[in-house]
Design an enzyme around this catalytic site. Structure first.
Site, short mmCIF file in Angstrom:
data_model
loop_
_atom_site.label_atom_id
_atom_site.label_comp_id
_atom_site.label_asym_id
_atom_site.label_seq_id
_atom_site.Cartn_x
_atom_site.Cartn_y
_atom_site.Cartn_z
N SER A 164 8.34 -7.77 -11.81
CA SER A 164 7.32 -8.77 -11.47
C SER A 164 7.50 -10.12 -12.17
O SER A 164 7.03 -11.13 -11.67
CB SER A 164 5.93 -8.21 -11.81
OG SER A 164 5.91 -7.74 -13.14
N GLY A 213 0.83 -1.21 0.00
CA GLY A 213 0.00 0.00 0.00
C GLY A 213 0.85 1.24 0.00
O GLY A 213 1.67 1.42 0.91
N ASN A 215 -6.62 -5.01 7.07
CA ASN A 215 -6.32 -5.42 5.70
C ASN A 215 -7.44 -6.34 5.24
O ASN A 215 -7.64 -7.40 5.81
CB ASN A 215 -4.97 -6.15 5.65
CG ASN A 215 -4.67 -6.70 4.25
OD1 ASN A 215 -5.22 -6.23 3.27
ND2 ASN A 215 -3.82 -7.71 4.19
N CYS A 267 -8.30 -19.26 -2.67
CA CYS A 267 -9.36 -18.60 -3.43
C CYS A 267 -8.79 -18.25 -4.80
O CYS A 267 -7.76 -17.59 -4.90
CB CYS A 267 -9.81 -17.32 -2.72
SG CYS A 267 -10.99 -16.35 -3.70
N ASP A 275 5.74 -12.50 -17.67
CA ASP A 275 5.25 -11.62 -16.63
C ASP A 275 4.30 -12.41 -15.74
O ASP A 275 3.87 -13.51 -16.10
CB ASP A 275 4.58 -10.37 -17.21
CG ASP A 275 4.67 -9.19 -16.22
OD1 ASP A 275 5.09 -9.41 -15.07
OD2 ASP A 275 4.33 -8.07 -16.62
N ASP A 276 3.98 -11.87 -14.60
CA ASP A 276 3.19 -12.61 -13.62
C ASP A 276 1.71 -12.64 -14.00
O ASP A 276 1.00 -13.59 -13.70
CB ASP A 276 3.36 -12.01 -12.23
CG ASP A 276 2.76 -10.64 -12.15
OD1 ASP A 276 3.05 -9.81 -13.05
OD2 ASP A 276 1.96 -10.38 -11.23
N CYS A 329 -5.91 -16.04 -0.65
CA CYS A 329 -5.83 -15.40 -1.98
C CYS A 329 -4.57 -15.88 -2.69
O CYS A 329 -3.45 -15.62 -2.23
CB CYS A 329 -5.78 -13.89 -1.80
SG CYS A 329 -5.37 -12.99 -3.31
N CYS A 353 -10.91 -14.82 -8.93
CA CYS A 353 -10.64 -13.86 -10.00
C CYS A 353 -10.41 -14.57 -11.33
O CYS A 353 -10.60 -13.99 -12.40
CB CYS A 353 -9.47 -12.96 -9.65
SG CYS A 353 -7.99 -13.84 -9.12
N CYS A 368 -12.71 -9.08 -7.75
CA CYS A 368 -12.34 -9.59 -6.42
C CYS A 368 -13.05 -8.76 -5.37
O CYS A 368 -13.05 -7.54 -5.45
CB CYS A 368 -10.83 -9.49 -6.23
SG CYS A 368 -10.32 -9.89 -4.53
#
Lengths: 482, 482, 482, 482
Positions: free
Chosen positions: C304, C46, C121, C454, C366-367, C257, C457, C403
């Site tokens: 990433s 964040g 969070n 989970c 890439d991720d 997640c 998404c 999400c």
């Protein structure tokens, strides 16, 4: 003129600089803090940039920047300057188009004899010729200050002289114009005033330390005792052997700027033996004699007209009144109102006190009038508040000529007294009557002053010839710094 | 060395400067923005101060200050610089005791022919003698930069020459050492590289505009095409008549700083026809040949060792691993942990990835090692994370001599390879083995490079004599600016 | 996705928050500094705002603001927070339209039992219903945070319970969704994780002090030892009597997640017993199995894609290469290039290394891929640098569903995989081939993880029902703070 | 008291707040700028924090922070607030130990009926009881402001009323004390004044827009016409249907704070039909009647004593003089002199004008005296400047009791008039004589005022009972925000 206009429009002659210096016999003194406090007291002489140079056993540290003293110097900055036995400081105003950090002073340089720092109040009349000559010899200029010209000439003389004061003495034969200077070498602090004494410079004593300042109010601010004014043309050297004056260039008929008494200097200062506050009171009294009027109340434009208004009131017996209140929280970050807001309401920075003004015949006093734009708004405010009549009295003669001696006067085209006759001014400002102090009286306002006066801005009679613009190379000085 | 150490301790040789220039045939171009974007790409060459000077039909505007490019330049500052047809920019590193705003570049001055701006990467070896001589002639210095010496000599030559490029040509006979220069006159942009070509300088083309930059990555950043390197000794003049090279001083055997390939330059730059990234890969490959070891994983110290680590892995067939993660949010305002916190946890800025390290025999690669303090902490981190063995491989020879050509290497007393022998270094760092790249191989890392190399920092063999300290006046240069 | 895009366009799913807490048995501990250092390590979770609340024998001091940790906290700010025996900290991301200082956490309030601080969070799925109900009872809301809903419900329970942990236990029957919470009362520090364990939360030991953090990298950063993860549904209370867990809400099938492993968490963190770095290596390896290709080099999009690229390289035996260099000096104050500049040169923040790319068949890893805009530019860069072929491999399945559990995914309309089929994506990005990780494999990347996942998404299968928008009063929440 | 002391020591009773509101019939009005300009005019009523909330067709935007108006609001901030049809603004002072950003106003919240903003000047006498009661019902408090109590009570009433003005009407039965309030709902702007009318609140007209302000000087500043004062107990509602007053709580004998006329309000304001400037002149005249003295000059302590000094001079016929000059450049960043410097030189912020003082018998006038520390220094300054005699005259009675109605008076233990008798005060201050205005006269200074006065600080007679401290929970309110 009113300070109000600082923000609304730059509508006043501007003093260009103030200087301060201290020589202490004690090493490790907090000379930076003394300079800092004194520059606060001299801030009215220049709000664009400021700086301090400290000398500690030959090692010089300096810091300068655009901004007011409290913006440029923090506790941390002062600590970095450190302790020492000498310091000089400077506050500077300059026209907007020369606003540049590289022009901030003191100027600190290295030359054949080590480091040298200089702080300068004034303006040379032969600057263009000197600069041209130096450039022809291969000199590189880093600023547009006259000060850099002086430092180059002194340095060139220094190669062939035994002492810095001798080099200064020789340089003074070449530089012409107004200058009150402080020069700091690794071992000496030297105060210099031009032969005409255009700008003030005085000496004080702070527990044995020698201090120099543009005005005595700076001495008061640090608790120093006033000793004397530096004589026009004098070079005063302070070093470990004490203080001595070199008077080779003294003896000229002096020509102090009378506007120092009218507006520039702080009212609590005493210059050349005369109280600035008293000079303004007397200006008001003379004005009452010259331009009497039947009225109910006398009010001064804040803050520049307050002293003269009290003098007018005393002489005329018309009651003194408090006519305006300034908003003291308006700072530099003020967001300008739109034109519409401005037209309908100039009362954000300045408001009238209705109880003083309404249904009254008002005598409004200010020290001078330049463009007239701000005065016009102030008169409009008085009318809106219900003044029956407004009689404007100006505590100086009409301003019609340029100044070449270290102030920043607008071009003649912007001077209301140059453009309009007295009736036209009266109509432009919408006042019922207007009166200016006479030239005869203006020279008498500083009672007891031990000096002559320059009143060239009123009369066009200058003590030295007006400067001739020198031929310039095509690109000369076309540099701006942001 | 790792960048990690920038903050913890200044433990790396520092490149002193990067320069950028642009000459546009179109007036009113946004040359300031091009300079701004390019300085970002050159920021790794100097983080202390930066500046840009713009020339618009002869009028120069400039801005410079202490700080990184994004701190010094805002949208507003760039707008004030305005449009123009030329600009030069500069990023600067300097030793902490010379940290001073007055030393920021470009240096912009006025002389007999108008304004001149200069940006300089390098260091003169006869600076002291030149400065002494100039001071004896009455020259005043405002900075401690070698650059100001150059500008004074060029100006003195300029009085007697028809063009600025002729003045520069003559001045080059007097100044000795490393210099890649950009000089901007009111009508010309001139790029100069010393005869040895110590520092890189290349030329590019941006839609017809001529650009110069220390490294090709700056050309990439603004979408300019690479044209060629400036030759050692060459003076390249760009003006409305086009671009032309003056090669009076060319022909010397060149002596490019090999550390540009080892550490200074960005891996995406191509210098003298050689890819910096490839040079580092090759250094790693040579290192694998010279100092093989039985291990499970090769990791590079971030970010300086990553390229060589990949080369080592490829050659040795030991798997390449990602051993560390840097916290990319750690900025300059980071509050230092206490010594206690530091001892128990250096993992704030840099953490290990346990999955890569634990129970492994690790080959750790870095580009060089100066003091060794940071490397010691990194090794400690690996040990704490469970590395079974740590074998340190350094992609350059031991660093044992000073550099006089524009980098900032600590005193010999601080160089670990000068103070300790290889066994002592191994013990100090607590590694199982240590290996340095050989001097023979270091000269071969930049495959295809069309130049010779200076490797004086490893060998003590310099292409020009070491500077002699000149006699100084007692107070010379004893000035600090805050 | 690449971090590059942070500045160019907000083109990545955003983790909404990170939390940290410390309970010390020693009064007068420097808990604020521990929180400060840990928040640095959690900054990637964040970047919008952050805050710290310190409790010193019941007295709470807090400070929070918009900005990164080093911008919000100075040495002076930390000193003002003072010493204490407990602290909680928070970093927060939020969509641009909720950017507001009043939403910064920790939220610190007073209620019947004194002060209470909370850091959160996650995201509630029944927030709208709960807020409506509370407002019907006369509750006033100061923020738009779900956190304020939780604090009001806990407070209302607190009136009728003996302890705060009992109040929390009761409140958990009412709040639904994802939440990892830290609540600080005058005497207790309480860590709570929702029954599904959507967001990570772990416990560590720092010389006997109890610490809680979103990720283990925060423990590393201050030298704390990892103890264990908080169980889904668990309430852990730390006070002067020690640490105890309340497991009333435990036992649910967990639903962590999976994106924490793919992108959110730092690679050096270990979550639910699984290394994040290893998970990404494995994703790359699975990808090489699922989508093999004939190529010369594998490069990761920085930063990433680097881990997965290494995994792909290892499995495929295609050499790993360093294809890009990021400019590490690009900060938040970067002035955006114009569209024209952008079109011709995206190489300011990111440049390619030609030596790696030119004339090569490149596998780009890439991720994940969200909008695709940044990836398109990266591919264009590779093409311009001379890549013969570009094969894109994405280390996660296509992103096609929203999400509701504490991340900030763009609307479906902005998801490239929702709008386009695979062929269209390939064409839009101008790649030669494209391959995504399969849903089967994504659940297996975190080898050894002791939890369920989970993957809503990717699949649209959520462990709890999607939230129903509640009826709103006409003006509800229409407040913006600047 | 003098303003001098703001910086040296917090030695004055402090007004706690000022409020401003505007309701425009035109949507898209620049109501934020009107609020901004008006808050400048009200800045003297609170310098700690300020804020503005704008309502644009039901959507509220707000911004508030610690600092003066020009520090908190920039052009950018005002633009972000945007246009609208309503705005309220607030300036706040608070004791140093409550200095907190979360206490800045306007307070903007969401409740069952949407958004609500509130700005409050005053102090509740039953705040502790009300807070306790609300907390018992489960209310969470985010600030320590009484304002948050009011907003919670109004919200609870709002559930059961048709309109917000009815909710306010009901709430006023519960809240006791001093309050001038502005409440903005999505469609209405409501002004409320407590039944005693402790604090001023007036209404004006700006080209058809309705404005409310604490003082008429704020109306002047934006060019609005004064309409009338809000009646004690009145609720005035401005909405699209016009303006209407609800007078359920009117009719009480009013009890305006007399200190508004003595010191708080600006001299150019007119309150309850009486000129503040005239009230101070009259105070000076009464003082001359009650405490005549043989003297040469009357000087006011700047700026608080200037009006009364002029009144004293007029009545006594002793000439009015300008005795002091304040340094108008002293800002908030002033670095404090050391004690040594302070002892020898208090002349940095304030200097005497020797010409006015030396060898004179001086009457020194100030509006009030609290601790006496600053006055003592001013007297010392006069002595050092050569005053022959100093006669102190205070334009209000001795200050001996606390105020519960929205001002911040030091504890009795710090009130010089509570601790010392008149002779002791005279000796402590080293004045030749001292005289205070009588309680009889203080109630008569505001000639023509259409209200009664509270003079509890002088007499101990309060119009409502003194507050009883309520029992507190152990940790209640122990929160500090930095």
């Amino acid at each position: 003129m009113t300070n109000e206009q600082y923000d609304i429009q730059n509508d006043s002659p501007q003093e260009k600089c103030g200087v301060f210096g201290i020589f202490s016999n004690k090493t490790g003194s907090d000379v930076a803090s003394q300079a800092y406090l004194s520059l606060y007291a001299l801030q009215h002489r220049g709000q664009e940039s400021c700086g301090i140079a400290v000398c500690n056993e030959g090692l010089m540290q300096y810091h300068s920047d655009l901004g007011l003293v409290p913006d440029v110097f923090s506790k941390e900055t002062l600590e970095k300057l450190g302790k020492g036995n000498m310091a000089i400081g400077h506050v500077r105003y300059s026209p907007i188009d020369q606003k540049s950090r590289s022009n901030a002073q003191p100027l600190v340089v290295r030359h054949i004899k080590g480091a040298m720092a200089i702080a300068h109040n004034g303006s040379l009349t032969n600057a263009a010729e000197l600069r041209e000559k130096l450039q022809m010899e291969g000199t590189v200029f880093h600023t547009t200050n006259d000060t850099e010209i002086i430092i180059n000439i002194v340095t060139k003389k220094r190669i062939h002289t035994n002492t810095i004061e001798n080099a200064i003495e020789k340089a003074m034969y070449e530089i012409q114009g107004a200058y009150s200077l402080l020069i700091m070498s690794p071992t000496k602090l030297i105060a210099i005033r031009d032969s005409f004494g255009f700008r003030p410079l005085c000496m004080g004593n702070l527990n044995g330390d020698i201090v120099f300042a543009s005005e005595s109010c700076a001495l008061d601010s640090i608790g120093a005792e006033f000793v004397r004014d530096i004589e026009p043309g004098e070079i005063v050297v302070a070093d470990k052997n004490g203080v001595r004056g070199i008077k080779t260039h003294c003896g000229q008929k002096s020509s102090m700027c009378v506007f120092e008494f009218i507006y520039f200097a702080r009212p609590d200062s005493v210059i050349q033996n005369a109280s600035v506050h008293n000079a303004r009171l007397r200006a008001g009294e003379f004005l009452a004699e010259e331009h009497p009027v039947d009225a109910d109340v006398v009010v001064g434009a804040p803050d520049s007209g307050l002293d003269a208004a009290l003098g007018y009131s005393r002489k005329s017996k018309i009651p003194y009144g408090i006519g305006f209140i300034k908003n003291r929280y308006i700072g530099r970050t003020f967001i300008q109102p739109t034109q519409e807001e401005r037209d309908k309401a100039v009362r954000i920075k300045l408001n009238t006190i209705e109880a003083t003004i309404k249904d009254k015949k008002v005598v409004l006093i200010d020290d001078s009038i330049i463009r007239g734009t701000t005065m016009r708004r102030i008169v409009k405010l008085l009318r809106e508040t219900g003044a029956k009549e407004v009689h404007l009295r100006i505590a100086s003669p009409p301003f019609i000529n340029p100044c070449y001696f270290g102030t920043d006067i607008p071009n003649r085209e912007n001077l209301i007294s140059y453009k309009l006759n007295k009736t036209e001014i009266r109509d432009y400002l919408s006042v019922d009557s207007i009166g200016f102090l006479s030239i005869e009286h203006v020279s008498k306002i500083a009672e007891n002053a031990n000096c002559g006066f320059c009143n060239g801005c009123f009369t066009g009679n200058y003590p030295i010839p007006e400067p001739q613009a020198a031929p310039k190379s095509k690109y000369d000085q076309k540099i701006g710094e942001n």
